[in-house]
Design an enzyme around this catalytic site. Structure first.
Site, mmCIF file in Angstrom:
data_model
loop_
_atom_site.group_PDB
_atom_site.id
_atom_site.type_symbol
_atom_site.label_atom_id
_atom_site.label_comp_id
_atom_site.label_asym_id
_atom_site.label_seq_id
_atom_site.Cartn_x
_atom_site.Cartn_y
_atom_site.Cartn_z
ATOM 1 N N SER A 99 -21.187 -35.035 -2.405
ATOM 2 C CA SER A 99 -21.867 -34.297 -1.332
ATOM 3 C C SER A 99 -21.494 -32.825 -1.372
ATOM 4 O O SER A 99 -20.341 -32.451 -1.137
ATOM 5 C CB SER A 99 -21.509 -34.881 0.035
ATOM 6 O OG SER A 99 -21.928 -33.980 1.044
ATOM 7 N N GLY A 151 -28.989 -30.896 8.604
ATOM 8 C CA GLY A 151 -27.673 -31.430 8.260
ATOM 9 C C GLY A 151 -26.805 -30.384 7.587
ATOM 10 O O GLY A 151 -25.584 -30.335 7.798
ATOM 11 N N ASP A 210 -32.604 -34.588 -3.420
ATOM 12 C CA ASP A 210 -33.702 -34.435 -2.455
ATOM 13 C C ASP A 210 -35.073 -34.714 -3.060
ATOM 14 O O ASP A 210 -36.087 -34.636 -2.359
ATOM 15 C CB ASP A 210 -33.689 -33.014 -1.876
ATOM 16 C CG ASP A 210 -32.465 -32.774 -1.005
ATOM 17 O OD1 ASP A 210 -31.963 -33.747 -0.412
ATOM 18 O OD2 ASP A 210 -32.008 -31.618 -0.937
ATOM 19 N N ARG A 213 -39.679 -34.084 3.674
ATOM 20 C CA ARG A 213 -39.968 -34.411 2.269
ATOM 21 C C ARG A 213 -40.840 -35.668 2.142
ATOM 22 O O ARG A 213 -41.605 -35.812 1.209
ATOM 23 C CB ARG A 213 -38.669 -34.542 1.470
ATOM 24 C CG ARG A 213 -37.876 -33.236 1.475
ATOM 25 C CD ARG A 213 -36.877 -33.117 0.361
ATOM 26 N NE ARG A 213 -35.880 -32.108 0.674
ATOM 27 C CZ ARG A 213 -36.054 -30.786 0.543
ATOM 28 N NH1 ARG A 213 -37.190 -30.320 0.078
ATOM 29 N NH2 ARG A 213 -35.104 -29.936 0.876
ATOM 30 N N ARG A 273 -34.269 -42.487 3.692
ATOM 31 C CA ARG A 273 -35.293 -42.252 2.664
ATOM 32 C C ARG A 273 -35.463 -43.432 1.713
ATOM 33 O O ARG A 273 -36.540 -43.608 1.144
ATOM 34 C CB ARG A 273 -34.949 -40.998 1.839
ATOM 35 C CG ARG A 273 -35.383 -39.762 2.506
ATOM 36 C CD ARG A 273 -35.255 -38.532 1.634
ATOM 37 N NE ARG A 273 -35.535 -37.375 2.470
ATOM 38 C CZ ARG A 273 -35.039 -36.171 2.287
ATOM 39 N NH1 ARG A 273 -34.220 -35.933 1.280
ATOM 40 N NH2 ARG A 273 -35.359 -35.177 3.088
ATOM 41 N N ARG A 319 -26.508 -20.578 3.144
ATOM 42 C CA ARG A 319 -25.227 -19.987 2.729
ATOM 43 C C ARG A 319 -25.267 -18.472 2.837
ATOM 44 O O ARG A 319 -24.270 -17.833 3.195
ATOM 45 C CB ARG A 319 -24.887 -20.437 1.307
ATOM 46 C CG ARG A 319 -24.446 -21.923 1.272
ATOM 47 C CD ARG A 319 -24.715 -22.531 -0.059
ATOM 48 N NE ARG A 319 -24.168 -23.876 -0.228
ATOM 49 C CZ ARG A 319 -24.787 -25.005 0.140
ATOM 50 N NH1 ARG A 319 -25.959 -24.957 0.734
ATOM 51 N NH2 ARG A 319 -24.221 -26.180 -0.079
ATOM 52 N N SER A 340 -30.880 -24.275 0.540
ATOM 53 C CA SER A 340 -29.413 -24.307 0.464
ATOM 54 C C SER A 340 -28.840 -22.899 0.349
ATOM 55 O O SER A 340 -27.859 -22.544 1.008
ATOM 56 C CB SER A 340 -28.960 -25.101 -0.766
ATOM 57 O OG SER A 340 -29.304 -26.443 -0.618
HETATM 58 C C1 S3P Z 1 -27.388 -29.762 0.530
HETATM 59 C C2 S3P Z 1 -26.774 -30.848 -0.039
HETATM 60 C C3 S3P Z 1 -27.396 -32.178 -0.114
HETATM 61 C C4 S3P Z 1 -28.893 -32.115 0.104
HETATM 62 C C5 S3P Z 1 -29.267 -31.251 1.258
HETATM 63 C C6 S3P Z 1 -28.761 -29.825 1.051
HETATM 64 C C7 S3P Z 1 -26.664 -28.481 0.598
HETATM 65 O O1 S3P Z 1 -26.837 -32.993 0.900
HETATM 66 O O2 S3P Z 1 -29.410 -33.404 0.288
HETATM 67 O O3 S3P Z 1 -30.671 -31.192 1.425
HETATM 68 O O4 S3P Z 1 -27.299 -27.440 0.873
HETATM 69 O O5 S3P Z 1 -25.451 -28.484 0.359
HETATM 70 P P1 S3P Z 1 -25.478 -33.849 0.669
HETATM 71 O O6 S3P Z 1 -24.346 -32.916 0.576
HETATM 72 O O7 S3P Z 1 -25.378 -34.736 1.876
HETATM 73 O O8 S3P Z 1 -25.724 -34.620 -0.591
#
Ligand code: S3P
Length: 447
Positions: free
Chosen positions: A175, A102, A328, A403, A359, A34, A30
């Site tokens: 989220s 994602g 996660d 995972r 999952r 960023r 994450s």
């Molecule tokens: C993440 C947020 C989470 C997590 C993903 C990474 C992020 O997703 O499951 O692996 O970096 O902001 P969600 O925002 O869909 O919960």
């Protein structure tokens, strides 16, 4: 993506020896995404150390290059980024491919919505199944236009706007990706962007924006919620970033060390942001012997070392409120619960259905195929602990989910009969060098 088309299976056998040693897990996924995105939006040059060089993050690097940032690797884990400045990204001349990621897709949607450019994004067949409406709905308030396939799936075309409106939004689901997309859109919107989250989610975007000189106001709401405000348009000033080890990757080492008899492991330099450490809390509730040492603060994030010692774990009833801080980690926690003594109940796991795979069902299938009793009640999962007697013998379908593959590999080390994992390729999206690192502790995976 460099992923080949043919699946890469792995057979894992019961491990007869303890795990011992000291490891550093790869950089936080994450924070790495960023770091690349914000440094690409900053004015000046940023040095990033400890960057995760997994495929998801490399996908983000590729996309930020396509938008005009200059990004290059100087040494392993050390990356330099010359930013374009907020509002000055180039229009990409081809489709942006987000691979399996994602986080790249959702956060980028926010950035693109308030840049006056046209873009199209796609991803691999796992990402093309995942919902994008959750970002399109709030981001449409900016005035940007989004066109997607049916049900808001990628590919998606975005026509961003020059004079963007700020978004005011209360998240319907917890989220961090949606929150971050809105905040990143707010960097180039005219006015105050306001996001309310009913329950706090990982705050790496807020921390890193602060680090790059952006004022982010955070206040607490009733229960565990937060309100986050950001005044746009604003500038980011380049500043070096040091990425800590990923607690989500450390979780696999932790659970392996806890359940494999006689193990003792030191994991150095792990991110310990309190909005990410639900897994440590949950394992401690199960009786785990986990000790944190050398806690320190770096660039707005807390890091430290974790000492893991083999322990007899007991079942746990986890409240819904812990879910966002370990969203996660349920695949690997399910392995700990399957090995533990007594029943475990994980509550409120609806979001697990829309991850890299479904999952919720992938976990249930993984465990059932290997002789563990699992029930579901709505969005709750109930796992009957085997007290160290996992039968094994099954094949685990990972559905392009890194995972799941790593969790199944740990399950195989403690199961009586060999476990076959259908495909281990996707592990490199988040944990390059996973098998080498685990083998350095004594896992004996035959790759
Ligand atoms: C993440 C947020 C989470 C997590 C993903 C990474 C992020 O997703 O499951 O692996 O970096 O902001 P969600 O925002 O869909 O919960």
């Amino acid at each position: 993506m460099t992923v080949t088309h043919s699946k890469r299976p792995l057979v894992v056998s019961f491990l007869q020896q303890p795990l011992k040693g000291k490891v550093n897990v790869p950089g936080d996924k994450s924070i790495s995404h960023r770091a690349l995105m914000l440094s690409a939006l900053a004015n000046g040059e940023t040095k990033i150390t400890g960057l995760l060089e997994g495929e998801d993050v490399m996908q983000t690097a590729q996309v930020m290059r396509a938008l005009g940032a200059i990004i290059h690797q100087k040494a392993p884990g050390e990356w330099h980024v010359i930013g374009k400045g907020v509002g000055y990204l180039n229009e990409p001349d081809d489709v942006l491919n987000m691979g399996n990621s994602g986080t790249s897709a959702r956060l980028l949607s926010g950035i693109l919505s308030t840049h006056n450019i046209f873009s199209v994004m796609t991803g691999d067949c796992s990402l093309r199944k995942r919902p994008m409406r959750r970002v399109i709905e709030p981001l449409s308030q900016t005035g940007a236009q989004f066109i997607t396939r049916n049900e808001g799936r990628l590919p998606m075309a975005i026509k961003g706007v020059e004079k963007a409106n700020p978004v005011t939004y209360r998240l319907p689901v917890a989220s961090a990706q949606v929150k971050s997309a809105i905040l990143l859109a707010g960097l180039n919107a005219n006015g105050m962007t306001i996001v309310e989250e009913p329950i706090a989610t990982r705050d790496h975007t807020e921390n890193m924006l602060n680090h790059f000189g952006v004022k982010v106001d955070i206040s607490t709401l009733a229960e565990k919620g937060r309100k986050i405000c950001l005044q746009g348009p604003t500038k980011l000033v380049a500043k070096d970033v040091n990425v800590p080890g990923d607690p989500s990757s450390a979780a696999f080492v932790m659970v392996a060390g806890l359940i494999i008899s006689g193990s003792e492991i030191l994991i150095e330099n792990v991110g310990l942001n309190p909005l990410r450490t639900g897994i440590i809390e949950a394992l401690k509730m199960m009786g785990a012997n986990l000790q944190i040492s050398n806690k320190r603060q770096e660039g707005g994030e807390i890091t430290g070392d974790i000492i893991v010692k083999n322990t007899t774990l007991k079942g746990v009833d986890l409240p819904v409120s812990i879910v966002p801080s370990m969203i996660d980690e349920f695949p690997i926690l399910s392995v700990a619960a399957a090995y533990a003594k007594g029943e475990s109940r994980f509550r409120g796991l609806a979001e697990l259905r829309v991850k890299e795979s479904d999952r919720f069902n992938s976990i249930i299938n993984m465990l059932r195929k290997n002789g563990v009793s699992v029930e579901s009640h709505g969005d709750d999962m109930i796992i009957e602990g085997t007290f160290g007697n996992i039968l094994g013998g099954g094949e685990v379908e990972t559905h392009m989910d890194h995972r799941l593959a790593m969790s199944a590999s740990i399950l195989g080390l403690v199961a009586k009969k060999t476990i076959t994992i259908d495909d281990i390729r996707f592990i490199r999206t988040s944990f390059p060098g996973y098998f080498e690192l685990m083998n350095s502790l004594g896992c004996g995976f035959q790759i």
